[in-house]
Motif scaffolding. Structure first.
Motif, PDB file in Angstrom:
ATOM      1  N   GLY A 172       0.811  -1.212   0.000  1.00 45.51           N
ATOM      2  CA  GLY A 172       0.000   0.000   0.000  1.00 45.51           C
ATOM      3  C   GLY A 172       0.837   1.251   0.000  1.00 45.51           C
ATOM      4  N   ARG A 173       0.196   2.372   0.260  1.00 52.35           N
ATOM      5  CA  ARG A 173       0.920   3.643   0.274  1.00 52.35           C
ATOM      6  C   ARG A 173       1.716   3.770   1.561  1.00 52.35           C
ATOM      7  N   MET A 174       2.702   4.672   1.504  1.00 52.50           N
ATOM      8  CA  MET A 174       3.571   4.869   2.655  1.00 52.50           C
ATOM      9  C   MET A 174       2.752   5.435   3.808  1.00 52.50           C
ATOM     10  N   TRP A 175       2.963   4.921   4.994  1.00 55.32           N
ATOM     11  CA  TRP A 175       2.244   5.433   6.148  1.00 55.32           C
ATOM     12  C   TRP A 175       3.170   6.221   7.033  1.00 55.32           C
ATOM     13  N   ALA A 176       2.597   7.200   7.708  1.00 55.11           N
ATOM     14  CA  ALA A 176       3.404   8.172   8.445  1.00 55.11           C
ATOM     15  C   ALA A 176       3.475   7.806   9.919  1.00 55.11           C
ATOM     16  N   GLY A 177       3.337   8.806  10.773  1.00 56.10           N
ATOM     17  CA  GLY A 177       3.499   8.547  12.195  1.00 56.10           C
ATOM     18  C   GLY A 177       4.937   8.315  12.581  1.00 56.10           C
ATOM     19  N   GLY A 178       5.883   8.941  11.861  1.00 52.80           N
ATOM     20  CA  GLY A 178       7.291   8.772  12.168  1.00 52.80           C
ATOM     21  C   GLY A 178       7.928   7.635  11.414  1.00 52.80           C
ATOM     22  N   VAL A 179       7.167   6.943  10.550  1.00 51.74           N
ATOM     23  CA  VAL A 179       7.713   5.783   9.862  1.00 51.74           C
ATOM     24  C   VAL A 179       7.965   6.062   8.396  1.00 51.74           C
ATOM     25  N   GLY A 180       7.416   7.080   7.848  1.00 57.41           N
ATOM     26  CA  GLY A 180       7.666   7.318   6.437  1.00 57.41           C
ATOM     27  C   GLY A 180       6.822   8.443   5.906  1.00 57.41           C
ATOM     28  N   ALA A 181       6.984   8.719   4.621  1.00 56.47           N
ATOM     29  CA  ALA A 181       6.226   9.760   3.951  1.00 56.47           C
ATOM     30  C   ALA A 181       6.276   9.482   2.480  1.00 56.47           C
ATOM     31  N   GLU A 182       5.644  10.336   1.696  1.00 56.29           N
ATOM     32  CA  GLU A 182       5.673  10.131   0.254  1.00 56.29           C
ATOM     33  C   GLU A 182       7.078  10.333  -0.282  1.00 56.29           C
ATOM     34  N   ARG A 183       7.310   9.829  -1.478  1.00 58.89           N
ATOM     35  CA  ARG A 183       8.639   9.895  -2.095  1.00 58.89           C
ATOM     36  C   ARG A 183       9.166  11.318  -2.085  1.00 58.89           C
ATOM     37  N   GLY A 184      10.418  11.453  -1.616  1.00 59.23           N
ATOM     38  CA  GLY A 184      11.112  12.728  -1.693  1.00 59.23           C
ATOM     39  C   GLY A 184      10.872  13.629  -0.503  1.00 59.23           C
ATOM     40  N   ASP A 185       9.791  13.429   0.275  1.00 57.77           N
ATOM     41  CA  ASP A 185       9.486  14.335   1.359  1.00 57.77           C
ATOM     42  C   ASP A 185      10.352  14.119   2.581  1.00 57.77           C
ATOM     43  N   ASN A 273      10.036   4.324  -2.157  1.00 53.75           N
ATOM     44  CA  ASN A 273       9.678   5.657  -1.707  1.00 53.75           C
ATOM     45  C   ASN A 273      10.903   6.508  -1.381  1.00 53.75           C
ATOM     46  N   GLY A 274      12.058   6.094  -1.898  1.00 55.05           N
ATOM     47  CA  GLY A 274      13.249   6.924  -1.806  1.00 55.05           C
ATOM     48  C   GLY A 274      14.108   6.722  -0.580  1.00 55.05           C
ATOM     49  N   TRP A 275      13.819   5.727   0.244  1.00 54.83           N
ATOM     50  CA  TRP A 275      14.612   5.506   1.435  1.00 54.83           C
ATOM     51  C   TRP A 275      15.876   4.714   1.101  1.00 54.83           C
ATOM     52  N   ASP A 276      16.891   4.874   1.941  1.00 55.95           N
ATOM     53  CA  ASP A 276      18.084   4.031   1.868  1.00 55.95           C
ATOM     54  C   ASP A 276      17.815   2.786   2.709  1.00 55.95           C
ATOM     55  N   VAL A 277      17.952   1.630   2.096  1.00 50.75           N
ATOM     56  CA  VAL A 277      17.570   0.373   2.740  1.00 50.75           C
ATOM     57  C   VAL A 277      18.786  -0.534   2.836  1.00 50.75           C
ATOM     58  N   ARG A 278      18.906  -1.234   3.948  1.00 53.61           N
ATOM     59  CA  ARG A 278      19.936  -2.254   4.083  1.00 53.61           C
ATOM     60  C   ARG A 278      19.329  -3.483   4.740  1.00 53.61           C
ATOM     61  N   LEU A 279      19.911  -4.613   4.468  1.00 52.58           N
ATOM     62  CA  LEU A 279      19.437  -5.894   4.983  1.00 52.58           C
ATOM     63  C   LEU A 279      20.497  -6.496   5.889  1.00 52.58           C
ATOM     64  N   THR A 280      20.080  -6.979   7.046  1.00 54.68           N
ATOM     65  CA  THR A 280      20.990  -7.681   7.947  1.00 54.68           C
ATOM     66  C   THR A 280      20.334  -8.990   8.374  1.00 54.68           C
ATOM     67  N   THR A 281      21.164  -9.993   8.653  1.00 54.55           N
ATOM     68  CA  THR A 281      20.685 -11.267   9.176  1.00 54.55           C
ATOM     69  C   THR A 281      21.565 -11.674  10.345  1.00 54.55           C
ATOM     70  N   ASP A 282      21.229 -12.791  10.965  1.00 54.73           N
ATOM     71  CA  ASP A 282      22.036 -13.256  12.092  1.00 54.73           C
ATOM     72  C   ASP A 282      23.404 -13.760  11.651  1.00 54.73           C
ATOM     73  N   THR A 283      23.633 -13.903  10.347  1.00 55.79           N
ATOM     74  CA  THR A 283      24.944 -14.332   9.848  1.00 55.79           C
ATOM     75  C   THR A 283      25.734 -13.171   9.264  1.00 55.79           C
ATOM     76  N   THR A 284      25.211 -11.968   9.373  1.00 56.26           N
ATOM     77  CA  THR A 284      25.883 -10.806   8.805  1.00 56.26           C
ATOM     78  C   THR A 284      27.042 -10.385   9.679  1.00 56.26           C
ATOM     79  N   ASP A 285      28.221 -10.204   9.077  1.00 59.20           N
ATOM     80  CA  ASP A 285      29.382  -9.697   9.805  1.00 59.20           C
ATOM     81  C   ASP A 285      29.515  -8.182   9.667  1.00 59.20           C
ATOM     82  N   SER A 286      29.219  -7.677   8.490  1.00 65.28           N
ATOM     83  CA  SER A 286      29.244  -6.228   8.264  1.00 65.28           C
ATOM     84  C   SER A 286      28.393  -5.943   7.057  1.00 65.28           C
ATOM     85  N   HIS A 287      27.848  -4.766   7.025  1.00 68.00           N
ATOM     86  CA  HIS A 287      26.971  -4.404   5.911  1.00 68.00           C
ATOM     87  C   HIS A 287      26.947  -2.893   5.787  1.00 68.00           C
TER      88      HIS A 287
END
Length: 412
Positions: A172-185, A273-287
């Motif tokens: 769905g669309r991005m939800w706010a409340g401190g968690v996100g906003a529309e692209r670029g905002d 929506n323009g955020w910088d995203v990274r993925l980590t797991t329990d086997t991640t040493d650095s990311h």
């Protein structure tokens, strides 16, 4: 010539055997008719051998897979282009493209070559239902004579890679409340002119946290405005995926595959929506977090497997540390699953958790119960927005439940 003789088909070998038998029988019985019949039966496959051996036929092949990266369940188009030439007699061309079992197994086709220079295009579709890195090929081309006495095979060992990523669900669309906003905002951009207040606020949207209303700008402009400078500092997302084998239900319908699909969906949702995203797991040493690298994250999730580790405490704190938003996807099978994450993510702007009900997953309940509900409640008491997820919930349904919980927490 010997290699060509070895390429005789069952029909060709049968004619040779029958011709020799009739020929010997005719000689022993003194019947010229049987001798002539035996010689004719023997001559047909031998003539085919001579023609093919002297023909100097050439065959080339290429394969195209479109698209090269697809989510599980999507259709993939495969096109085989075969070019042949030389002085050989045209006949039947048999194609066999090797595919792994996850793509449905090998595919076989039969086409007719016409003339000394011929070309054919064979297209087929595959629908992969299992994520992962797959190789299509090798391709074996068998060229035979028109009577089917001979079949000369050539194998093209080149394979074509196909990346099957997890299913990405629309959240769905991005939800706010401190968690996100529309692209670029979520980015702060100071213009060449204008007041700093004008650059750090935007118009109010339904769902925005009322605590972020900028009253001075609202009074001056007559429009309800909210601050966006916090978003400029926290416009990054860290997705933590618990891959420990001991805490998951195995199988295609188990918790692990659901969790992988959820991680892919959340990453795609925020990255879109323009955020910088990274993925980590329990086997991640650095990311290192890299913007606009959703394809790399999906590739990593395509190949991820369960790990043999027994604790999430092996993940370095600097990997999980984030001032932005953290989304943890864990199960209720480990009551301490969020302890290490809680310590590492204490400075995060928002902490979200999907707690899967591993014990009752196969019952297909519409919400998590038991240990998963207890862990979600414990997480909420420590400042997380957490929901327990049952086996009957889809990824989008679980995300909407989490969004509703976070929206209620934002207005309290």
């Amino acid at each position: 010539m010997r290699a060509t003789l070895d390429a005789l088909t069952s029909r060709g070998r049968a004619f040779v055997a029958a011709g020799l038998t009739v020929l010997l029988g005719g000689i022993l019985l003194g019947l010229d008719v049987l001798v002539r019949i035996g010689m004719l039966a023997l001559a047909l496959p031998l003539v085919a051998v001579v023609v093919v051996a002297r023909g100097r036929s050439t065959v080339s092949a290429s394969r195209e897979v479109t698209p090269p990266r697809v989510p599980a369940g999507a259709e993939v188009a495969v096109a085989l282009r075969i070019d042949g030439g030389g002085r050989g007699t045209p006949g039947t061309v048999l194609l066999e493209d090797e595919l792994p079992d996850a793509l449905g197994g090998r595919r076989r086709f039969s086409v007719e070559s016409r003339g000394p220079e011929w070309r054919c295009l064979v297209e087929y579709a595959v629908t992969p239902h299992r994520r992962g890195f797959h190789a299509i090929g090798p391709l074996t081309v068998r060229v035979g004579d028109p009577f089917g006495f001979l079949s000369v095979a050539r194998t093209f060992h080149t394979t074509t890679p196909l990346v099957v990523t997890p299913v990405v669900h629309s959240l769905g669309r991005m939800w706010a409340g401190g968690v996100g906003a529309e692209r670029g905002d979520h980015r702060v951009r100071l213009g060449a002119t204008g007041r700093p207040d004008d650059a750090s606020v935007r118009e109010y949207r339904v769902g925005d946290d009322l605590r972020r209303i900028h009253w001075r700008t609202t009074a001056r402009t007559g429009e309800l405005m909210v601050r966006r400078e916090e978003e400029g500092r926290h416009a990054d997302l860290t997705v933590f995926l618990d891959t420990r084998r001991d805490v998951h239900q195995p199988g295609k319908e188990g918790t692990f595959e659901w969790a992988v699909s959820a991680a892919a969906s959340v990453a795609a949702h925020f990255a879109g929506n323009g955020w910088d995203v990274r993925l980590t797991t329990d086997t991640t040493d650095s990311h290192d977090s890299a913007p606009d690298e959703l394809g790399l994250i999906l590739d990593e999730l395509a190949a991820v497997r369960t790990s043999s580790r027994r604790t999430t405490g092996l993940v370095p704190a600097d990997v999980l540390g984030s001032r932005g938003t953290v989304v943890a996807i864990v199960t209720g099978a480990d009551a301490g699953a969020l302890d290490h994450l809680d310590r590492c993510c204490s400075g995060a702007g928002r902490r979200l958790a999907l707690v899967l009900d591993a014990d009752g997953w196969l019952s297909r309940a519409s919400s998590g119960t038991g240990a998963s509900a207890d862990l979600a409640a414990s997480a909420r008491s420590r400042g997380w927005d957490a929901v327990a997820v049952g086996g009957g919930q889809g990824v989008a349904d679980a995300w909407r439940a989490l969004a509703a919980l976070a929206a209620k927490a934002a207005v309290r």
